[in-house]
Design a protein around this motif. Structure first.
Motif, PDB file in Angstrom:
ATOM      1  N   LYS A  26     -73.112  12.585 -14.996  1.00 27.60           N
ATOM      2  CA  LYS A  26     -73.647  12.224 -13.686  1.00 27.60           C
ATOM      3  C   LYS A  26     -72.862  11.093 -13.045  1.00 27.60           C
ATOM      4  N   ARG A  27     -72.427  10.101 -13.846  1.00 26.84           N
ATOM      5  CA  ARG A  27     -71.722   8.936 -13.311  1.00 26.84           C
ATOM      6  C   ARG A  27     -70.395   8.772 -14.032  1.00 26.84           C
ATOM      7  N   ASP A  28     -69.298   8.809 -13.285  1.00 24.74           N
ATOM      8  CA  ASP A  28     -67.964   8.813 -13.872  1.00 24.74           C
ATOM      9  C   ASP A  28     -67.684   7.586 -14.730  1.00 24.74           C
ATOM     10  N   CYS A  29     -68.209   6.422 -14.309  1.00 24.36           N
ATOM     11  CA  CYS A  29     -67.885   5.179 -15.011  1.00 24.36           C
ATOM     12  C   CYS A  29     -68.850   4.871 -16.161  1.00 24.36           C
ATOM     13  N   GLN A  30     -69.804   5.740 -16.400  1.00 22.77           N
ATOM     14  CA  GLN A  30     -70.829   5.476 -17.418  1.00 22.77           C
ATOM     15  C   GLN A  30     -70.439   6.146 -18.733  1.00 22.77           C
ATOM     16  N   GLN A  31     -70.357   5.351 -19.797  1.00 29.12           N
ATOM     17  CA  GLN A  31     -69.893   5.857 -21.082  1.00 29.12           C
ATOM     18  C   GLN A  31     -71.024   6.314 -22.006  1.00 29.12           C
ATOM     19  N   PHE A  32     -72.171   6.574 -21.452  1.00 33.65           N
ATOM     20  CA  PHE A  32     -73.277   7.137 -22.217  1.00 33.65           C
ATOM     21  C   PHE A  32     -74.051   8.069 -21.291  1.00 33.65           C
ATOM     22  N   GLN A  33     -74.869   8.917 -21.860  1.00 37.57           N
ATOM     23  CA  GLN A  33     -75.702   9.774 -21.030  1.00 37.57           C
ATOM     24  C   GLN A  33     -77.088   9.914 -21.625  1.00 37.57           C
ATOM     25  N   VAL A  34     -78.041  10.077 -20.723  1.00 34.78           N
ATOM     26  CA  VAL A  34     -79.437  10.258 -21.107  1.00 34.78           C
ATOM     27  C   VAL A  34     -79.725  11.757 -21.076  1.00 34.78           C
ATOM     28  N   VAL A  35     -80.145  12.294 -22.207  1.00 36.34           N
ATOM     29  CA  VAL A  35     -80.395  13.735 -22.302  1.00 36.34           C
ATOM     30  C   VAL A  35     -81.832  13.985 -22.737  1.00 36.34           C
ATOM     31  N   ALA A  36     -82.324  15.159 -22.380  1.00 37.83           N
ATOM     32  CA  ALA A  36     -83.686  15.539 -22.741  1.00 37.83           C
ATOM     33  C   ALA A  36     -83.739  16.062 -24.167  1.00 37.83           C
ATOM     34  N   THR A  37     -84.803  15.723 -24.870  1.00 44.01           N
ATOM     35  CA  THR A  37     -85.110  16.377 -26.135  1.00 44.01           C
ATOM     36  C   THR A  37     -85.992  17.584 -25.814  1.00 44.01           C
ATOM     37  N   GLU A  38     -86.418  18.299 -26.827  1.00 34.89           N
ATOM     38  CA  GLU A  38     -87.266  19.469 -26.587  1.00 34.89           C
ATOM     39  C   GLU A  38     -88.752  19.119 -26.577  1.00 34.89           C
ATOM     40  N   ASN A  39     -89.068  17.829 -26.649  1.00 38.76           N
ATOM     41  CA  ASN A  39     -90.463  17.392 -26.693  1.00 38.76           C
ATOM     42  C   ASN A  39     -90.943  16.980 -25.306  1.00 38.76           C
ATOM     43  N   VAL A  40     -91.995  17.657 -24.817  1.00 33.72           N
ATOM     44  CA  VAL A  40     -92.569  17.313 -23.517  1.00 33.72           C
ATOM     45  C   VAL A  40     -93.163  15.903 -23.591  1.00 33.72           C
ATOM     46  N   HIS A  41     -92.933  15.123 -22.543  1.00 37.11           N
ATOM     47  CA  HIS A  41     -93.425  13.738 -22.500  1.00 37.11           C
ATOM     48  C   HIS A  41     -94.956  13.727 -22.566  1.00 37.11           C
ATOM     49  N   PRO A  42     -95.537  12.889 -23.431  1.00 38.73           N
ATOM     50  CA  PRO A  42     -97.002  12.839 -23.535  1.00 38.73           C
ATOM     51  C   PRO A  42     -97.700  12.570 -22.201  1.00 38.73           C
ATOM     52  N   ALA A  43     -97.095  11.732 -21.343  1.00 37.73           N
ATOM     53  CA  ALA A  43     -97.709  11.436 -20.045  1.00 37.73           C
ATOM     54  C   ALA A  43     -97.764  12.691 -19.175  1.00 37.73           C
ATOM     55  N   ALA A  44     -96.738  13.541 -19.288  1.00 34.57           N
ATOM     56  CA  ALA A  44     -96.736  14.795 -18.528  1.00 34.57           C
ATOM     57  C   ALA A  44     -97.827  15.728 -19.033  1.00 34.57           C
ATOM     58  N   LEU A  45     -97.997  15.788 -20.338  1.00 32.17           N
ATOM     59  CA  LEU A  45     -99.055  16.625 -20.910  1.00 32.17           C
ATOM     60  C   LEU A  45    -100.430  16.113 -20.497  1.00 32.17           C
ATOM     61  N   GLN A  46    -100.586  14.796 -20.515  1.00 35.69           N
ATOM     62  CA  GLN A  46    -101.866  14.197 -20.138  1.00 35.69           C
ATOM     63  C   GLN A  46    -102.213  14.501 -18.684  1.00 35.69           C
ATOM     64  N   SER A  47    -101.181  14.625 -17.837  1.00 33.42           N
ATOM     65  CA  SER A  47    -101.400  14.927 -16.416  1.00 33.42           C
ATOM     66  C   SER A  47    -101.408  16.427 -16.138  1.00 33.42           C
ATOM     67  N   ASP A  48    -101.406  17.235 -17.210  1.00 35.02           N
ATOM     68  CA  ASP A  48    -101.493  18.698 -17.099  1.00 35.02           C
ATOM     69  C   ASP A  48    -100.329  19.257 -16.289  1.00 35.02           C
ATOM     70  N   VAL A  49     -99.103  18.931 -16.722  1.00 36.56           N
ATOM     71  CA  VAL A  49     -97.904  19.350 -16.009  1.00 36.56           C
ATOM     72  C   VAL A  49     -97.783  20.865 -15.928  1.00 36.56           C
ATOM     73  N   HIS A  50     -98.373  21.574 -16.868  1.00 40.42           N
ATOM     74  CA  HIS A  50     -98.270  23.032 -16.863  1.00 40.42           C
ATOM     75  C   HIS A  50     -99.001  23.658 -15.668  1.00 40.42           C
ATOM     76  N   CYS A  51     -99.866  22.886 -15.025  1.00 41.77           N
ATOM     77  CA  CYS A  51    -100.575  23.379 -13.831  1.00 41.77           C
ATOM     78  C   CYS A  51    -100.095  22.675 -12.560  1.00 41.77           C
ATOM     79  N   ALA A  52     -99.008  21.910 -12.670  1.00 44.38           N
ATOM     80  CA  ALA A  52     -98.506  21.134 -11.529  1.00 44.38           C
ATOM     81  C   ALA A  52     -97.733  22.026 -10.554  1.00 44.38           C
ATOM     82  N   VAL A  53     -97.535  21.511  -9.346  1.00 49.53           N
ATOM     83  CA  VAL A  53     -96.731  22.189  -8.328  1.00 49.53           C
ATOM     84  C   VAL A  53     -95.265  21.834  -8.555  1.00 49.53           C
ATOM     85  N   ALA A  54     -94.427  22.850  -8.750  1.00 52.61           N
ATOM     86  CA  ALA A  54     -92.993  22.639  -8.982  1.00 52.61           C
ATOM     87  C   ALA A  54     -92.246  22.707  -7.650  1.00 52.61           C
ATOM     88  N   THR A  55     -91.413  21.700  -7.386  1.00 54.18           N
ATOM     89  CA  THR A  55     -90.651  21.651  -6.140  1.00 54.18           C
ATOM     90  C   THR A  55     -89.188  21.349  -6.442  1.00 54.18           C
TER      91      THR A  55
END
Length: 318
Positions: A26-55
Motif C-alpha cells: 500500500k505504501r512504497d516507503c513502508q517496510q512492513f505490512q498489516v495483513v488479515a488473519t483468518e479470524n473474524v474480529h470479536p468486535a465485528a462478531l459482537q456487532s453481528d457483521v454477518h447481517c451488516a450492510v456491505a458497501t
C-alpha cells in the motif's frame, strides 16, 4: 433507506490482523505490512457483521459536512500528528493519557475540531493508538491547500457535487448538485484527478474533475460471506469485487472494513467496478458568468441530462 454510519475514526479490519516484516503493497516507503488473519474480529462478531450492510470502500480522501460560522460547510480531514520528537517517544514507549501534551503535536488552524468520539482528558484530546488525533478543518475556497475540495462546493449557492446511486435504478450512477444542508453531519469521500493517484480515471491534468461520494451509498448487491477464503475469491474472480475494499455497516453503528491489501491483493486495478456502471448528469446550476471554463458546476451544467457509459468517459474537456 437508512443513512449509514459516519466515518469519523479509523475503521478497523473485519479480521484480526498481524504485522509482517515485508515491504508494504500500500505504501512504497513502508517496510512492513498489516495483513488479515483468518479470524473474524470479536468486535465485528459482537456487532453481528454477518447481517451488516456491505458497501464499496471508495479510494479518496475523507470529508465531513457540518456548520462553520453558522452555515453548512465542507470540512477536510486533518489529523493532528506528533512532532518528530514526540513521535520518537511514542514509538519507543507508546502514548498514554498522562504523557499526552498539546505541545507534542504539530500546529493546526484555530478552526480545527476533533473528530467525534475522540477521548478527552482535562479538556485536551487524547491521541489514538497510532499517536494521532483525528480531526477536521473547514474548506476555505481561498486556501490552495484544499483547492480540490473547494472545487466541488459552491458556498454562494449552498450546493455540492455528489456522485451517488440513482434512486430508481441502483445499477445507474448519477452526478447531482445537492444542497449542503441535505448533507449535514454526513461524511463523504472526495475522489478525482488529483486524489490518491486517480484510480478511477476522472478528468485530466488540463481539466481536473472531482466529486464527493457519500459513505455507504454504493451498496454491494451480492456481497460474499465474511469468511477469509470466500472474500479472497470474490476480490479475485468477481467483477463486483474489483473495488478497493468493503465497509460493513452494522445495525449498532459499528463500522468494519477489508482492504485488498489486507488479503495481499493489488490495488488499484485496471478496470475498477465503479467504471462499469453508466452515469447520468443532473446538475442544473446557473453558472457564474465570470466562472472559469474549468469550473466544475459550469462544466457539468453544460451536459445536464446526458447519459454516459461510465464516469471515466464523460467528455470533460471544454
Amino acid at each position: 433507506m437508512r443513512r449509514l454510519g459516519s466515518v469519523q475514526q479509523k475503521i478497523p479490519c473485519v479480521f484480526l490482523t498481524e504485522v509482517r516484516n515485508e515491504p508494504s503493497r500500500k505504501r512504497d516507503c513502508q517496510q512492513f505490512q498489516v495483513v488479515a488473519t483468518e479470524n473474524v474480529h470479536p468486535a465485528a462478531l459482537q456487532s453481528d457483521v454477518h447481517c451488516a450492510v456491505a458497501t464499496e470502500k471508495i479510494d479518496g480522501t475523507c470529508c465531513y459536512v457540518t456548520t462553520y460560522r453558522g452555515e453548512p460547510c465542507l470540512w477536510a480531514r486533518l489529523d493532528r500528528k506528533p512532532t518528530k520528537q514526540a513521535d520518537k517517544r511514542f514509538k519507543k514507549y507508546q502514548y498514554s493519557q498522562k504523557t499526552c501534551k498539546d505541545k507534542d503535536f504539530r500546529e493546526v488552524p484555530e478552526s480545527w475540531i476533533a473528530a467525534h468520539r475522540v477521548q478527552h482528558e482535562n479538556g485536551q484530546p487524547v491521541p489514538d493508538e497510532h499517536g494521532h488525533i483525528p480531526g477536521w478543518v473547514p474548506v476555505d475556497q481561498t486556501n490552495k491547500q484544499y483547492c480540490w475540495h473547494a472545487s466541488v462546493v459552491n458556498y454562494d449557492a449552498g450546493v455540492a457535487l455528489v456522485l451517488k446511486t440513482h434512486e430508481e435504478d441502483e445499477g445507474l450512477l448519477e452526478i447531482v448538485s445537492v444542497p449542503l444542508a441535505d448533507l449535514m453531519e454526513q461524511t463523504l469521500e472526495l475522489i478525482g484527478t488529483n486524489i490518491n493517484g486517480n484510480p478511477y480515471g476522472l478528468g485530466s491534468k488540463k481539466h481536473p474533475v472531482h466529486v464527493l461520494v457519500p459513505h455507504g451509498v454504493l451498496r454491494i448487491r451480492n456481497p460474499p460471506p465474511v469468511e477469509f477464503q470466500q472474500l479472497y475469491s470474490w476480490f479475485q474472480e468477481c467483477q463486483e469485487g474489483r473495488v478497493e475494499g468493503i465497509v460493513w455497516h452494522c445495525d449498532d453503528g459499528t463500522l468494519v472494513k477489508i482492504h485488498r491489501h489486507h488479503l495481499g491483493l493489488k490495488w488499484p486495478v485496471g478496470d475498477p467496478f465503479l467504471n462499469t456502471r453508466p452515469v447520468v448528469i443532473h446538475v442544473d446550476e446557473t453558472p457564474d458568468p465570470d466562472a472559469s471554463e474549468k469550473d466544475l458546476f459550469k462544466s457539468f451544467s453544460s451536459i445536464n441530462g446526458k447519459l454516459f457509459s461510465c464516469i471515466r468517459d464523460i467528455p470533460f474537456e471544454p
